[in-house]
Motif scaffolding. Structure first.
Motif, PDB file in Angstrom:
ATOM      1  N   ASP A 179       0.840  -1.208   0.000  1.00 10.14           N
ATOM      2  CA  ASP A 179       0.000   0.000   0.000  1.00 10.14           C
ATOM      3  C   ASP A 179       0.873   1.256   0.000  1.00 10.14           C
ATOM      4  N   ASP A 180       1.997   1.215   0.713  1.00  9.46           N
ATOM      5  CA  ASP A 180       2.902   2.360   0.779  1.00  9.46           C
ATOM      6  C   ASP A 180       3.508   2.641  -0.595  1.00  9.46           C
ATOM      7  N   GLU A 181       3.911   1.583  -1.327  1.00 13.09           N
ATOM      8  CA  GLU A 181       4.473   1.764  -2.672  1.00 13.09           C
ATOM      9  C   GLU A 181       3.427   2.336  -3.636  1.00 13.09           C
ATOM     10  N   GLU A 208       0.885   4.189  -2.832  1.00 16.32           N
ATOM     11  CA  GLU A 208       0.656   5.591  -2.454  1.00 16.32           C
ATOM     12  C   GLU A 208       1.756   6.486  -3.036  1.00 16.32           C
ATOM     13  N   LYS A 209       3.004   6.018  -3.020  1.00 13.91           N
ATOM     14  CA  LYS A 209       4.111   6.811  -3.575  1.00 13.91           C
ATOM     15  C   LYS A 209       3.956   6.971  -5.095  1.00 13.91           C
TER      16      LYS A 209
END
Length: 240
Positions: A27-29, A31-32
């Protein structure tokens, strides 16, 4: 992601012309990546905007800061083990099917490649030019060599425009959509989770239905090949 796991997907991919691998991006990737897209200068001509479409042609060239985020270790492993050691990116598009949009895409194959110039070469035809971007239908062996990865930035299923495909149709050359017989051929919806990828051959017959539940569907579409083009012709977006 074990070698055996990838090999199982490779076998299915070669036989059916598609496969889905989830949990490729965190999810973090995601979002980036989406932040890069949000922050891009959308006034340039490769950005298409309307009420029901937002698309970016030559995505990796237009938003280069997304490149390192997209080509994480998992994607590199998938490309090498599923496609081959020498495959490189040849085309990239981002598109957003927003909740306000409701278009239907009929069954088709992806039959053109993006190149740097127009040349009269035997076997290359149906040339088109849009804003100094050249597309052409190449000979069948070039199309058969291409593999596509579609990175999903949202959960996608048949209710918000997931691709529907005819598994195995990539083995039958170039086909007209009216030759599809759903009495004898199977139709499959390709559900993909946010952060997952759908991998397909461009000759696999595919389309998508209208969205019925109001959720958006954002996808980064990247094509790969390991073939050099003949004479002076070059892939317009080649990225090793």
């Amino acid at each position: 992601m074990t070698k055996q796991y990838i090999q199982n997907h490779k076998q299915y991919f070669l036989e059916k012309g598609l496969t889905v691998i989830n949990s490729v991006f965190s999810d973090d990737e995601i979002e980036k990546i989406t932040k890069c897209i949000r922050n891009a200068d959308t006034s340039r001509e490769n950005f298409r905007k309307s009420d029901d479409l937002f698309a970016v042609r030559q995505f990796l060239k237009e938003i280069p800061e997304a490149k390192d985020l997209i080509f994480n270790d998992t994607i590199k492993t998938i490309v090498k083990q599923l496609f081959g050691e020498k495959y490189f990116a040849i085309k990239s598009i981002y598109f957003d099917k927003p909740e306000t949009s409701n278009w239907y895409v009929a069954y088709h194959q992806d039959l053109t490649i993006s190149v740097d110039k127009k040349l009269e070469i035997e076997g290359f035809g149906s040339w088109t030019t849009k804003k100094n971007q050249f597309a052409v239908q190449p000979p069948l062996p070039i199309l058969e060599n291409i593999c596509t990865i579609r990175i999903h930035l949202d959960d996608t299923d048949e209710y918000n425009g997931a691709l529907k495909v005819i598994p195995g149709s990539h083995t039958k050359g170039i086909r007209r959509p009216e030759t599809i017989d759903l009495k004898t051929e199977t139709e499959k919806f390709c559900d993909v989770q946010k952060g997952g990828v759908m991998i397909m051959k461009p000759l696999t017959l595919h389309g998508s239905n209208r969205t019925t539940d109001g959720r958006r569907r954002r996808v980064i579409h990247i094509e790969f090949s390991d073939m050099e083009l003949p004479e002076q012709l070059q892939w317009s977006e080649r990225i090793n």
